[in-house]
Design a protein around this motif. Structure first.
Motif, mmCIF file in Angstrom:
data_model
loop_
_atom_site.group_PDB
_atom_site.id
_atom_site.type_symbol
_atom_site.label_atom_id
_atom_site.label_comp_id
_atom_site.label_asym_id
_atom_site.label_seq_id
_atom_site.Cartn_x
_atom_site.Cartn_y
_atom_site.Cartn_z
ATOM 1 N N PRO A 89 0.664 -0.938 0.062
ATOM 2 C CA PRO A 89 -0.041 -0.143 0.000
ATOM 3 C C PRO A 89 0.492 0.810 -0.168
ATOM 4 O O PRO A 89 0.462 2.221 -0.609
ATOM 5 N N GLU A 92 2.210 1.980 -3.572
ATOM 6 C CA GLU A 92 1.297 2.328 -4.478
ATOM 7 C C GLU A 92 0.563 3.170 -4.229
ATOM 8 O O GLU A 92 0.673 4.725 -5.226
ATOM 9 N N ASP A 93 0.227 4.451 -2.853
ATOM 10 C CA ASP A 93 0.701 5.478 -2.542
ATOM 11 C C ASP A 93 1.526 6.337 -2.850
ATOM 12 O O ASP A 93 0.621 7.374 -3.469
ATOM 13 N N ARG A 190 -0.705 -3.159 -8.643
ATOM 14 C CA ARG A 190 -1.205 -3.937 -8.238
ATOM 15 C C ARG A 190 -1.662 -5.481 -8.339
ATOM 16 O O ARG A 190 -1.166 -6.411 -7.733
#
Length: 195
Positions: A89, A92-93, A190
């Motif tokens: 996460p 990805e952020d 992802r």
């Protein structure tokens, strides 16, 4: 992970290299890499040919600083995450945040360069070399953020992140969408990271 701040001389050198990279990207986009000379790039970048070769081995290498700006920016986002934050996460952020901040001039130059790589294998080599270097530079950042992660996990996340951005930009460059491929890069990450 604390990094030393660059000196004034290092910042000036980096700024000059980025100016040359932008000039090279414009010329490669307008004329193609085959029809662009190092002398033309030096002139457009506001430096002598001698200075150009002090910074870059080949005319194609001149675009490296432009291509590394984004990678440096999203790694900077990751440097600030608290230790122990789940990697996927956080990465990805960082990808989303950085690509959302991309400026239109840099995006246009990157699109032109990626289109030019199709015709010029030397320019394509620079693109792949920059991506490989970005992956290597990402590893210690990830290791700091996730000290308990094993080496394989860290490597796979670094590969997935770097390749996700590379693939997203290559697909994006084929079209005419003006904004950065934020959602595509996140989707690629992802899928590549198994998230």
């Amino acid at each position: 992970m604390i990094e030393r701040a660059p000196t004034l001389t290092e910042r000036r050198k980096a700024a000059t290299q980025l100016d040359i990279a932008r000039a090279a990207a414009r010329l490669f986009t307008e004329q193609g890499a085959q029809d662009t000379t190092a002398d033309q790039i030096a002139t457009a970048g506001g430096v002598s040919l001698r200075t150009f070769y002090r910074y870059f081995r080949t005319k194609e290498d001149a675009v490296s600083p432009l291509l590394t700006v984004g990678a440096d920016a999203w790694r900077a986002h990751l440097v600030g995450i608290p230790v122990g934050t789940p990697l996927r996460p956080a990465v990805e952020d960082a990808i989303r945040a950085t690509l959302s901040e991309a400026d239109s001039e840099g995006l246009a130059l990157t699109r032109g360069l990626l289109r030019a790589t199709v015709e010029d294998p030397d320019l394509a080599d620079v693109w792949y070399r920059v991506n490989h270097s970005s992956e290597a530079a990402l590893l210690p950042v990830l290791a700091h953020a996730a000290p308990d992660a094993d080496a394989l996990t860290l490597r796979l996340v670094a590969v997935a992140a770097t390749d996700a951005i590379r693939i997203a930009f290559e697909i994006w460059a084929e079209g005419d969408e003006a904004s950065a491929p934020v959602d595509l890069a996140a989707r690629c990450f992802r899928q590549l990271s198994g998230g």
